[in-house]
Design an enzyme around this catalytic site. Structure first.
Site, PDB file in Angstrom:
ATOM      1  N   SER A 173       0.828  -1.206   0.000  1.00 32.55           N
ATOM      2  CA  SER A 173       0.000   0.000   0.000  1.00 32.55           C
ATOM      3  C   SER A 173       0.860   1.252   0.000  1.00 32.55           C
ATOM      4  CB  SER A 173      -0.848   0.061   1.268  1.00 32.55           C
ATOM      5  OG  SER A 173      -1.293  -1.183   1.662  1.00 32.55           O
TER       6      SER A 173
ATOM      7  N   HIS B 106      -1.100  -2.376  -7.057  1.00 33.35           N
ATOM      8  CA  HIS B 106      -1.871  -2.080  -5.840  1.00 33.35           C
ATOM      9  C   HIS B 106      -3.373  -2.169  -6.077  1.00 33.35           C
ATOM     10  CE1 HIS B 106      -3.104   0.999  -2.566  1.00 33.35           C
ATOM     11  NE2 HIS B 106      -3.068  -0.215  -2.071  1.00 33.35           N
TER      12      HIS B 106
ATOM     13  N   GLU C 263      -3.595   0.436  -9.063  1.00 31.37           N
ATOM     14  CA  GLU C 263      -2.456   1.322  -9.314  1.00 31.37           C
ATOM     15  C   GLU C 263      -1.270   0.465  -9.762  1.00 31.37           C
ATOM     16  OE1 GLU C 263      -2.729   5.118  -6.309  1.00 31.37           O
ATOM     17  OE2 GLU C 263      -2.276   3.206  -5.386  1.00 31.37           O
TER      18      GLU C 263
ATOM     19  N   ASN D  91      -3.531   6.228  -1.638  1.00 38.73           N
ATOM     20  CA  ASN D  91      -3.313   6.191  -0.180  1.00 38.73           C
ATOM     21  C   ASN D  91      -2.659   7.465   0.341  1.00 38.73           C
ATOM     22  OD1 ASN D  91      -4.569   3.822   0.368  1.00 38.73           O
ATOM     23  ND2 ASN D  91      -2.720   2.562   0.262  1.00 38.73           N
TER      24      ASN D  91
HETATM   25  N1  3HC Z   1     -16.894 -10.215  -4.057  1.00 34.79           N
HETATM   26  C1  3HC Z   1     -17.712  -9.841  -5.048  1.00 34.79           C
HETATM   27  N2  3HC Z   1     -18.655  -8.867  -4.926  1.00 34.79           N
HETATM   28  C2  3HC Z   1     -18.743  -8.246  -3.725  1.00 34.79           C
HETATM   29  C3  3HC Z   1     -17.899  -8.559  -2.641  1.00 34.79           C
HETATM   30  C4  3HC Z   1     -16.925  -9.596  -2.847  1.00 34.79           C
HETATM   31  N3  3HC Z   1     -16.061  -9.964  -1.892  1.00 34.79           N
HETATM   32  N4  3HC Z   1     -18.241  -7.750  -1.605  1.00 34.79           N
HETATM   33  C5  3HC Z   1     -19.255  -6.960  -2.020  1.00 34.79           C
HETATM   34  N5  3HC Z   1     -19.547  -7.257  -3.296  1.00 34.79           N
HETATM   35  C6  3HC Z   1     -20.563  -6.629  -4.157  1.00 34.79           C
HETATM   36  C7  3HC Z   1     -21.966  -6.994  -3.742  1.00 34.79           C
HETATM   37  O1  3HC Z   1     -22.394  -8.188  -4.361  1.00 34.79           O
HETATM   38  C8  3HC Z   1     -22.767  -5.804  -4.245  1.00 34.79           C
HETATM   39  O2  3HC Z   1     -23.035  -5.923  -5.633  1.00 34.79           O
HETATM   40  P1  3HC Z   1     -24.331  -5.225  -6.275  1.00 34.79           P
HETATM   41  O3  3HC Z   1     -24.246  -3.767  -5.955  1.00 34.79           O
HETATM   42  O4  3HC Z   1     -24.191  -5.524  -7.728  1.00 34.79           O
HETATM   43  O5  3HC Z   1     -25.482  -5.887  -5.583  1.00 34.79           O
HETATM   44  C9  3HC Z   1     -21.800  -4.641  -4.087  1.00 34.79           C
HETATM   45  O6  3HC Z   1     -20.488  -5.218  -3.982  1.00 34.79           O
HETATM   46  C10 3HC Z   1     -22.093  -3.848  -2.858  1.00 34.79           C
HETATM   47  O7  3HC Z   1     -22.020  -4.718  -1.751  1.00 34.79           O
HETATM   48  P2  3HC Z   1     -23.056  -4.688  -0.545  1.00 34.79           P
HETATM   49  O8  3HC Z   1     -24.453  -4.428  -1.047  1.00 34.79           O
HETATM   50  O9  3HC Z   1     -22.831  -5.916   0.283  1.00 34.79           O
HETATM   51  O10 3HC Z   1     -22.592  -3.495   0.373  1.00 34.79           O
HETATM   52  P3  3HC Z   1     -22.543  -1.955   0.128  1.00 34.79           P
HETATM   53  O11 3HC Z   1     -23.488  -1.462  -0.900  1.00 34.79           O
HETATM   54  O12 3HC Z   1     -22.609  -1.413   1.495  1.00 34.79           O
HETATM   55  O13 3HC Z   1     -21.069  -1.727  -0.490  1.00 34.79           O
HETATM   56  C11 3HC Z   1     -18.736  -1.570  -0.418  1.00 34.79           C
HETATM   57  C12 3HC Z   1     -19.947  -2.251   0.156  1.00 34.79           C
HETATM   58  C13 3HC Z   1     -18.541  -1.948  -1.883  1.00 34.79           C
HETATM   59  C14 3HC Z   1     -17.554  -2.070   0.407  1.00 34.79           C
HETATM   60  C15 3HC Z   1     -18.923   0.000  -0.293  1.00 34.79           C
HETATM   61  O14 3HC Z   1     -19.277   0.347   1.016  1.00 34.79           O
HETATM   62  C16 3HC Z   1     -17.676   0.757  -0.661  1.00 34.79           C
HETATM   63  O15 3HC Z   1     -17.388   0.980  -1.829  1.00 34.79           O
HETATM   64  N6  3HC Z   1     -16.913   1.204   0.373  1.00 34.79           N
HETATM   65  C17 3HC Z   1     -15.649   1.908   0.173  1.00 34.79           C
HETATM   66  C18 3HC Z   1     -14.579   0.910  -0.165  1.00 34.79           C
HETATM   67  C19 3HC Z   1     -13.249   1.579  -0.360  1.00 34.79           C
HETATM   68  O16 3HC Z   1     -13.075   2.776  -0.276  1.00 34.79           O
HETATM   69  N7  3HC Z   1     -12.243   0.739  -0.609  1.00 34.79           N
HETATM   70  C20 3HC Z   1     -10.893   1.184  -0.745  1.00 34.79           C
HETATM   71  C21 3HC Z   1     -10.192   1.038   0.555  1.00 34.79           C
HETATM   72  S1  3HC Z   1      -8.527   1.605   0.486  1.00 34.79           S
HETATM   73  C22 3HC Z   1      -7.677   0.284  -0.101  1.00 34.79           C
HETATM   74  O17 3HC Z   1      -8.186  -0.791  -0.313  1.00 34.79           O
HETATM   75  C23 3HC Z   1      -6.223   0.501  -0.316  1.00 34.79           C
HETATM   76  C24 3HC Z   1      -5.395  -0.189   0.722  1.00 34.79           C
HETATM   77  O18 3HC Z   1      -4.046  -0.087   0.360  1.00 34.79           O
HETATM   78  C25 3HC Z   1      -5.591   0.393   2.109  1.00 34.79           C
END
Ligand code: 3HC
Length: 290
Positions: free
Chosen positions: A118, A139, A151, A189
């Protein structure tokens, strides 16, 4: 390039990468500290695919085929067949260094070694790999099967051919690529972690409570999750590791970690993965803890 992809680290990110790569028709070798851990991750991917079947997003046959392409392994020897080895282990340089040195012996002559780090500098980590010209940052974002971005971060010694092949691989997963120079935190990040850290300062100074800080960003900025819920989702230990890399590499005080973040990590309150962070997850739904 051989289409087998080896993934080292079967946690949240490694499992998501394995699922995504296999869903796009490639064979995956999945390793962690032991075969047992890799097998548990395989079972977790099975569960995630099952949820998608339950929601009618994919067919059972596709879920089975995806799972069947992921082979948990207990040692690195089979990785000599891989065209790409992706390290997705804990965000600690010593752990990654040991992995690169160990897996280096298995790296095929034309294979690429990538790190899902990250924030740790790619140029520096390339020195732990057998061929820095074939070492690159790749990433992913959590949850990997859902997030559209990858990335790609070439280090100073990365060959253009490596960058081109890695970018083509990322695009073959249906993702969009942002090319970043090898600067601390890369692009996303570098922007995200100071925001999360600042939200924790805001909480620590009692400017608002957990619910309102997150509500403010969800409704005021249209973010899908507030910064505290996102910190729990990423893992508070990972957040601290990243902000510390930014702080140590730039020596800029603006990246000093919020004292409350350090305390939570010391308490073992690491977010969703431990059942408690800024929210309590013991009943499934997140409940603010203060
Ligand atoms: N596999 C496949 N699909 C998945 C999944 C998985 N593991 N987890 C969730 N999904 C899908 C669901 O099926 C759903 O699909 P649909 O919209 O077509 O029905 C969709 O994702 C949304 O899931 P949920 O309905 O269960 O939940 P939410 O609508 O609350 O969304 C979320 C969950 C996608 C996590 C949303 O809250 C989100 O985008 N959050 C922000 C995530 C983010 O910012 N991530 C980046 C973090 S930083 C990072 O990763 C970098 C690292 O270096 C720190």
């Amino acid at each position: 390039m051989n289409t087998t992809v080896a993934i080292i680290g079967a946690g949240q990110m490694g499992s998501g990468i394995a699922q995504t790569v296999a869903a796009h028709g490639m064979d995956v070798l999945l390793a962690d500290v032991s075969l047992d851990v890799a097998e548990k991750a395989h079972a977790g991917i099975d569960k995630a695919l099952g949820k998608l079947v339950g929601k009618g997003k994919i067919e059972i046959a596709d879920a089975e085929a995806t799972l069947g392409r992921i082979v948990p392994i207990g040692d690195y020897a089979p990785m000599s067949d891989a065209g790409l080895i992706i390290e997705a282990a804990t965000e600690k340089e010593e752990i990654k260094k040991a992995i690169f040195q160990k897996v280096g012996d298995m790296l095929a002559a034309d294979a690429i070694m990538a790190s899902n780090t990250s924030s740790i500098p790619i140029t520096r980590m390339a020195n732990y790999a057998p061929d820095p010209a074939r070492f690159i940052g790749l990433h992913f974002f959590n949850p990997v099967p859902v997030m559209k971005l990858i990335e790609v971060i070439p280090g100073l010694a990365t060959a253009q051919m490596t960058t081109d092949r890695t970018t083509a691989f990322a695009e073959s997963l249906g993702k969009e690529v942002v090319l970043s120079q090898d600067e601390p935190g890369f692009v996303v990040n570098r922007i995200l972690l100071p925001m999360i850290n600042e939200a924790i300062f805001v909480l620590g100074q009692s400017t608002a409570d957990i619910e309102d800080i997150d509500k403010g960003c969800r409704l005021g900025l249209n973010h899908p999750m507030g910064p505290l819920q996102l910190a729990d989702f990423v893992g508070l230990d990972t957040c601290l590791d990243i902000i510390m890399v930014l702080y140590k590499t730039t020596r800029d005080a603006k990246y000093r970690p919020a004292p409350l973040l350090v305390k939570y990590v010391e308490a073992g309150w690491l977010g969703r993965k431990t059942g408690r962070g800024f929210y309590d997850y013991s009943n499934g739904e997140p409940v603010p803890t203060r």
